[in-house]
Write a protein that holds these residues in place. Sequence first.
Motif, PDB file in Angstrom:
ATOM      1  N   ARG B 169       0.846  -1.212   0.000  1.00 35.72           N
ATOM      2  CA  ARG B 169       0.000   0.000   0.000  1.00 35.72           C
ATOM      3  C   ARG B 169       0.873   1.251   0.000  1.00 35.72           C
ATOM      4  O   ARG B 169       0.548   2.243  -0.662  1.00 35.72           O
ATOM      5  CB  ARG B 169      -0.913   0.004   1.236  1.00 35.72           C
ATOM      6  N   LEU B 170       1.979   1.194   0.744  1.00 35.42           N
ATOM      7  CA  LEU B 170       2.887   2.350   0.756  1.00 35.42           C
ATOM      8  C   LEU B 170       3.465   2.587  -0.636  1.00 35.42           C
ATOM      9  O   LEU B 170       3.559   3.731  -1.090  1.00 35.42           O
ATOM     10  CB  LEU B 170       4.052   2.089   1.732  1.00 35.42           C
ATOM     11  N   PHE B 171       3.852   1.517  -1.292  1.00 35.95           N
ATOM     12  CA  PHE B 171       4.439   1.633  -2.630  1.00 35.95           C
ATOM     13  C   PHE B 171       3.432   2.267  -3.593  1.00 35.95           C
ATOM     14  O   PHE B 171       3.751   3.202  -4.328  1.00 35.95           O
ATOM     15  CB  PHE B 171       4.879   0.252  -3.128  1.00 35.95           C
ATOM     16  N   LEU B 172       2.207   1.769  -3.543  1.00 31.10           N
ATOM     17  CA  LEU B 172       1.160   2.304  -4.421  1.00 31.10           C
ATOM     18  C   LEU B 172       0.886   3.772  -4.101  1.00 31.10           C
ATOM     19  O   LEU B 172       0.707   4.602  -5.005  1.00 31.10           O
ATOM     20  CB  LEU B 172      -0.112   1.465  -4.242  1.00 31.10           C
ATOM     21  N   ALA B 173       0.870   4.082  -2.811  1.00 34.86           N
ATOM     22  CA  ALA B 173       0.626   5.472  -2.402  1.00 34.86           C
ATOM     23  C   ALA B 173       1.735   6.382  -2.940  1.00 34.86           C
ATOM     24  O   ALA B 173       1.460   7.468  -3.456  1.00 34.86           O
ATOM     25  CB  ALA B 173       0.556   5.570  -0.882  1.00 34.86           C
ATOM     26  N   HIS B 174       2.980   5.933  -2.854  1.00 34.80           N
ATOM     27  CA  HIS B 174       4.088   6.751  -3.362  1.00 34.80           C
ATOM     28  C   HIS B 174       3.988   6.931  -4.874  1.00 34.80           C
ATOM     29  O   HIS B 174       4.264   8.017  -5.393  1.00 34.80           O
ATOM     30  CB  HIS B 174       5.428   6.109  -3.003  1.00 34.80           C
ATOM     31  N   GLU B 175       3.627   5.889  -5.571  1.00 34.76           N
ATOM     32  CA  GLU B 175       3.473   5.991  -7.031  1.00 34.76           C
ATOM     33  C   GLU B 175       2.428   7.042  -7.389  1.00 34.76           C
ATOM     34  O   GLU B 175       2.587   7.797  -8.352  1.00 34.76           O
ATOM     35  CB  GLU B 175       3.059   4.637  -7.610  1.00 34.76           C
ATOM     36  N   THR B 176       1.334   7.063  -6.605  1.00 35.50           N
ATOM     37  CA  THR B 176       0.272   8.032  -6.869  1.00 35.50           C
ATOM     38  C   THR B 176       0.706   9.446  -6.488  1.00 35.50           C
ATOM     39  O   THR B 176       0.375  10.421  -7.177  1.00 35.50           O
ATOM     40  CB  THR B 176      -0.995   7.650  -6.062  1.00 35.50           C
ATOM     41  N   LEU B 177       1.445   9.534  -5.388  1.00 33.58           N
ATOM     42  CA  LEU B 177       1.825  10.863  -4.887  1.00 33.58           C
ATOM     43  C   LEU B 177       2.917  11.538  -5.706  1.00 33.58           C
ATOM     44  O   LEU B 177       3.011  12.757  -5.747  1.00 33.58           O
ATOM     45  CB  LEU B 177       2.307  10.750  -3.429  1.00 33.58           C
ATOM     46  N   ARG B 178       3.781  10.727  -6.332  1.00 34.22           N
ATOM     47  CA  ARG B 178       4.977  11.314  -6.974  1.00 34.22           C
ATOM     48  C   ARG B 178       4.654  12.456  -7.938  1.00 34.22           C
ATOM     49  O   ARG B 178       5.180  13.555  -7.807  1.00 34.22           O
ATOM     50  CB  ARG B 178       5.777  10.208  -7.678  1.00 34.22           C
TER      51      ARG B 178
END
Lengths: 149, 190
Positions: B169-178
């Motif tokens: 979930r953290l990885f996906l969140a970072h991908e979205t936030l970048r």
Amino acid sequence: MNCQAFSDHVFDYLRGGLRGERSHFDAHRGSCPACAARLEGIRENERILSRARVPTAPPELWPRIAAALAEGRPIPSRALRAASFLAAAAALLLAVTLFATSRPARSSELNLIVQEVGPESQRAFRSLVPKYDDVDAATAMVDTVLRND
Amino acid sequence: MSERAESAMGGDDADLVRKHLSGDPDAFRLLYEKYGDKVFASAYRIVGEYHAAADLVQEIFVKIHGELRAFKFESKFSTWLFRVTVNHALNRASEVVRHARIHEKIVRDGRGDPGGTREGRPVDDEVQTALLELSPKLRSVISLRYLEGLSYEEIAEILEISIGTVKSRLFLAHETLRPLLKNVTLEPEP
């Protein structure tokens, strides 16, 4: 190491873990520009997120909680009022839309519609209409937000 | 924060819970003094609206006041508290966020505050705006990790998910936030 394994291990890597796998991780980073960019992106995000200011609780919050506990029930909260505002706006949107499809709304006729719904709806929608000049503009605004949700 | 809460900071939350259960009238307030801001920050990050977050914190503390008798002392009080916080905020997030959008639009249109439910905004608007693009579940993981500074293990315990799920979930969140955070400019550190 492939890209999937790289993403599985990236947070352990950033935390300084990955002792045994570290050389494989570094090798993949060196050979895969996309994963190298992901790693840098996460680092940059972490830097921003760690510097973001965190809001503090409003000072009047404990007195509110203490009062609610003393009364033995939660004080009606702003969130609940907010939810009823939204529900009221949505309910009235439906009524006004049905009305507006037949003919243009006039304020006297709108008042008749408003009287048919509950007092929360009346207050909520009446507070919107003056800010949006007329019924159609207020209706469109609520409709846009609800459709985009 | 009072001196008593300050000393409790490094002490034992379970002790404060026991004192509350045994009738100490100050113990619950001390728990609030210790955790109120943290709970507020988490709630704010998840629902994204200042007053709604305050309401949630009020509801959460009233709720746990009634439920502390069921606290089994099997996990840390803070873990239990954050679990209640996140679950409560997630349950309310969609409703609150939708309402916040209506208010956001009204304020953006320059038409003032229709219901008096918004006053002022935090300075980190860009971050908060970006976080609101995440699903509430991703937002809660980001909040617990970077605002509360919790470990993956603690987040997994609070959310009752596996550590692997926390990381994905953290990885996906970072991908979205970048792309959303790429233009954020930080002031130089003092």
